[in-house]
Design a protein around this motif. Sequence first.
Motif, PDB file in Angstrom:
ATOM      1  N   ALA A  24       0.830  -1.198   0.000  1.00 42.60           N
ATOM      2  CA  ALA A  24       0.000   0.000   0.000  1.00 42.60           C
ATOM      3  C   ALA A  24       0.872   1.259   0.000  1.00 42.60           C
ATOM      4  N   ALA A  25       1.976   1.232   0.756  1.00 47.00           N
ATOM      5  CA  ALA A  25       2.884   2.392   0.790  1.00 47.00           C
ATOM      6  C   ALA A  25       3.553   2.599  -0.557  1.00 47.00           C
ATOM      7  N   GLU A  26       3.988   1.505  -1.194  1.00 48.34           N
ATOM      8  CA  GLU A  26       4.620   1.612  -2.515  1.00 48.34           C
ATOM      9  C   GLU A  26       3.631   2.128  -3.559  1.00 48.34           C
ATOM     10  N   ALA A  27       2.372   1.690  -3.462  1.00 44.94           N
ATOM     11  CA  ALA A  27       1.361   2.148  -4.414  1.00 44.94           C
ATOM     12  C   ALA A  27       1.188   3.656  -4.328  1.00 44.94           C
ATOM     13  N   ALA A  28       1.148   4.194  -3.104  1.00 46.78           N
ATOM     14  CA  ALA A  28       1.017   5.641  -2.922  1.00 46.78           C
ATOM     15  C   ALA A  28       2.242   6.364  -3.475  1.00 46.78           C
ATOM     16  N   GLN A  29       3.426   5.810  -3.230  1.00 43.64           N
ATOM     17  CA  GLN A  29       4.654   6.428  -3.742  1.00 43.64           C
ATOM     18  C   GLN A  29       4.693   6.408  -5.261  1.00 43.64           C
ATOM     19  N   ARG A  30       4.230   5.332  -5.864  1.00 40.73           N
ATOM     20  CA  ARG A  30       4.247   5.237  -7.323  1.00 40.73           C
ATOM     21  C   ARG A  30       3.270   6.217  -7.952  1.00 40.73           C
TER      22      ARG A  30
END
Length: 289
Positions: A127-133
């Motif tokens: 979920a954190a990576e999705a927001a960063q992407r």
Amino acid sequence: MLAELEMFVALANEAHFGRAAERCGVTQPSLSAAIKRLEDQLGVRLVERGSRYRGLTPEGRRAIDWAHRIVADARALRDDMRSAREGIAGHLRLAVIPTALAMTERLTRPLLARSPGLTVEIRSSTAAEAAQRLDGLDADAAITYLGAPSGRRVEIPLYAERYYLLSRGAGTEDGPIPWEEVAARPLCLLTEDMQNRRILDALMLGAGAGRAPRLTSNSVIALIAHVRSGGWETVLPEATAALFAGDPSLVSRPVAQEGAAPVVGLVATLREPQVPALAALLDAARAGT
């Protein structure tokens, strides 16, 4: 300046000159020269200089917000003009949490069937990576857990997450199993950087029975392989558990629902107008296809 801004965005995302150069399809000296040209054009230093990437300067952190907006608008313009010529076209990039990968085809299959000029890339992301992407323009949309509404994002709920315990065995056990009983099983679960794992931990702790699993993985396939081998059990959301429903070696049993279920949805950066391909994906999500 656009090519230099694209490389600047890539460098900020990758935090590594070599990886950023590879992503842009240029040599590392070419990328370094492009960043220097951009600095000369703007009259400020954007990147902390050293033998390796050491981060953005304060001016660089301000400039990256502008770079994101300009690069996003330029990409949207290209895709919009291509779609005007060819219909919905382009390359759509989705960041998807591992526990939602099983349901992505409900959106992508009908969209691809209607749009022969479109390609879709799906990347498994926390979920954190999705927001960063999304923030770094590495993804056009994400399928992830929904939180507090944001004025910067379009958020479309897709489903409420419900959980099943998967074990090795034959047949199907009746009735939901309580969380305190789930916690006592020999569990293998996703790793702690996954929001799904944090949700499961909270549910088991809320039942007064939380304990750390002896085996964890960031791969659902690895978890299922251990369950099939015997001696292990795992907890998966309904859509993911359904992928293995036909396996005669596995038993799937619902876990008792307690409180509000976490909601998974499609998330995209708010912009008007949206790129046609992304607008079509958002429409598909709203229609429930």
